[in-house]
Design a protein around this motif. Structure first.
Motif, short mmCIF file in Angstrom:
data_model
loop_
_atom_site.label_atom_id
_atom_site.label_comp_id
_atom_site.label_asym_id
_atom_site.label_seq_id
_atom_site.Cartn_x
_atom_site.Cartn_y
_atom_site.Cartn_z
N TYR A 74 12.13 -4.22 -2.62
CA TYR A 74 11.27 -4.49 -1.16
C TYR A 74 10.29 -5.56 -2.98
O TYR A 74 9.53 -4.80 -2.99
N ASP A 75 9.81 -6.05 -2.45
CA ASP A 75 8.87 -6.66 -2.00
C ASP A 75 7.80 -7.14 -0.76
O ASP A 75 8.13 -8.03 -0.19
N ARG A 76 6.15 -7.01 -1.36
CA ARG A 76 5.64 -6.87 0.56
C ARG A 76 5.43 -8.26 -0.23
O ARG A 76 5.23 -8.78 1.55
N ARG A 77 5.15 -8.93 -1.19
CA ARG A 77 4.64 -10.12 -0.70
C ARG A 77 5.64 -10.82 -0.27
O ARG A 77 5.26 -11.90 -0.03
N GLN A 78 6.70 -10.62 -1.57
CA GLN A 78 7.55 -11.40 -0.35
C GLN A 78 8.38 -11.46 0.72
O GLN A 78 8.37 -12.33 1.69
N ALA A 79 8.29 -9.86 0.96
CA ALA A 79 8.84 -9.99 2.79
C ALA A 79 7.59 -10.43 3.93
O ALA A 79 8.24 -10.81 4.48
N ASP A 82 8.32 -14.23 4.17
CA ASP A 82 9.08 -14.82 4.44
C ASP A 82 9.00 -14.25 6.44
O ASP A 82 9.44 -15.26 7.37
N HIS A 83 8.36 -13.28 6.00
CA HIS A 83 7.89 -12.64 8.63
C HIS A 83 6.63 -13.75 8.43
O HIS A 83 6.95 -14.83 9.66
N ARG A 84 6.08 -14.47 7.46
CA ARG A 84 5.12 -15.28 7.94
C ARG A 84 5.71 -16.44 8.06
O ARG A 84 5.37 -17.28 9.27
N ARG A 85 6.69 -16.85 7.59
CA ARG A 85 7.23 -18.25 7.90
C ARG A 85 8.56 -18.42 9.64
O ARG A 85 8.40 -19.29 10.07
N ARG A 86 8.41 -16.77 9.63
CA ARG A 86 9.58 -17.25 11.14
C ARG A 86 8.29 -17.11 12.22
O ARG A 86 8.42 -17.69 12.99
#
Length: 254
Positions: A74-79, A82-86
Motif C-alpha cells: 500500500y502506497d498512501r500517496r499513490q492511492a 489515483d482516487h483524486r483522479r477518479r
C-alpha cells in the motif's frame, strides 16, 4: 499530541461508538490504552482515520479498507493520487449532468430535438456509472484503470445513432447465438466465426480498441461469473459455454 475517543470522534465528525467499533474490528487501534482503560490516539491514528473516512466516502466497505491499509504494498500517496483522479472524473460527470438538467428546466418547446440528445447524454452517464458500480472493481483489477477508463470514454462518446447500432448488434448476437446453439453448429463453422466477428465488433465499440487475448479472457469469464452466464444462457444451460468456445476458436485463429 494525544486525543481521547471523544476528542478524536468530535474532530472527525463521527460518534465515539464508531471509533470504538473500528478498534474492535481491527481497523483502527489506539496508540495506547491507559491503565484505567482509556483509549488514546496520536497524529498517526488521526491520519489513518481520515483515510478510512475518505475511502468510506468513495463507497468502499470496512473490510476492503482494512485489507487495503494492511497491504504491505500500500502506497498512501499513490492511492490518494489515483482516487483524486477518479473524483475529478466523477465531478466532471456530475457537472455535465447538472448542466443537462439545467438546460432541460430552462428549455422551451422549440428545443425539443436538442433536449432529446441532452437526455441521451444523461442516460449514458447513468449507464456508465451503473456499470462501474456493478463491474468496475473486477474490470479494473483484471484489465487495469486505463482499459476501464477507455471503455467508459468510448461509451460516453457514442452518438445516439452509434448507441442504437451498438444495442442492435447485441440483440443480433443473442439471436444468432440461440440459433447456432440450438442447431448444434460446430464452434469452428463459418457461421460460428461470423458470430465471433460480430461479438468482436460489439466489444470494440464498447472498449474503443480490440485485443484477442482480452476477448478470449472476457468470454471465459462469461462461464465462471453467474451474472454473465445467466445473461447468455437465458434459461438454457450451455449457451455461455458455447459462446466461450466459439470466441476461443476465433481468437486462436487470428
Amino acid at each position: 499530541m494525544s486525543f481521547t475517543v471523544s476528542q478524536l470522534a468530535k474532530l472527525a465528525g463521527i460518534s465515539p461508538r464508531t471509533l470504538r467499533y473500528y478498534d474492535q474490528i481491527g481497523l483502527l487501534a489506539p496508540q495506547h490504552t491507559t491503565a484505567a482503560g482509556y483509549r488514546l490516539y496520536g497524529a498517526e491514528q488521526a491520519d489513518t482515520l481520515w483515510q478510512i473516512l475518505f475511502y468510506r466516502e468513495l463507497g468502499l466497505q470496512l473490510g476492503e479498507i482494512r485489507a487495503l491499509l494492511r497491504d504491505p504494498s500500500y502506497d498512501r500517496r499513490q492511492a490518494l493520487t489515483d482516487h483524486r483522479r477518479r473524483l475529478l472524473q466523477k465531478r466532471e460527470k456530475l457537472e455535465r449532468l447538472l448542466g443537462a438538467v439545467d438546460r432541460v428546466l430552462a428549455a422551451d418547446d422549440t428545443q425539443e430535438v436538442f433536449l432529446l440528445e441532452e437526455r441521451f447524454d444523461c442516460f449514458k452517464e447513468q449507464l456508465v456509472a451503473e456499470n462501474e458500480r456493478r463491474y468496475g472493481k473486477e474490470v479494473r483489477a483484471r484489465y487495469g484503470d486505463a482499459a476501464a477508463d477507455s471503455a467508459n470514454a468510448a461509451m460516453l462518446c457514442m452518438s445516439r445513432a452509434d448507441y442504437d447500432r451498438f444495442t442492435a448488434l447485441e440483440k443480433e448476437i443473442l439471436r444468432q447465438l440461440d440459433a447456432l446453439f440450438a442447431a448444434g453448429t460446430p464452434t469452428d463453422a463459418p457461421a460460428a466465426r461470423e458470430l465471433a466477428e460480430k461479438h468482436r465488433q460489439w466489444l470494440t465499440a464498447s472498449w474503443g480498441h480490440y485485443d484477442p487475448a482480452a476477448h478470449a479472457a472476457l468470454a471465459a469469464g462469461y462461464v465462471v461469473d453467474d451474472r454473465f452466464r445467466d445473461y447468455y444462457d437465458r434459461g438454457t444451460a450451455g449457451r455461455a459455454v458455447y459462446l466461450r468456445d466459439v470466441i476461443a476458436h476465433y481468437t486462436q485463429s487470428l
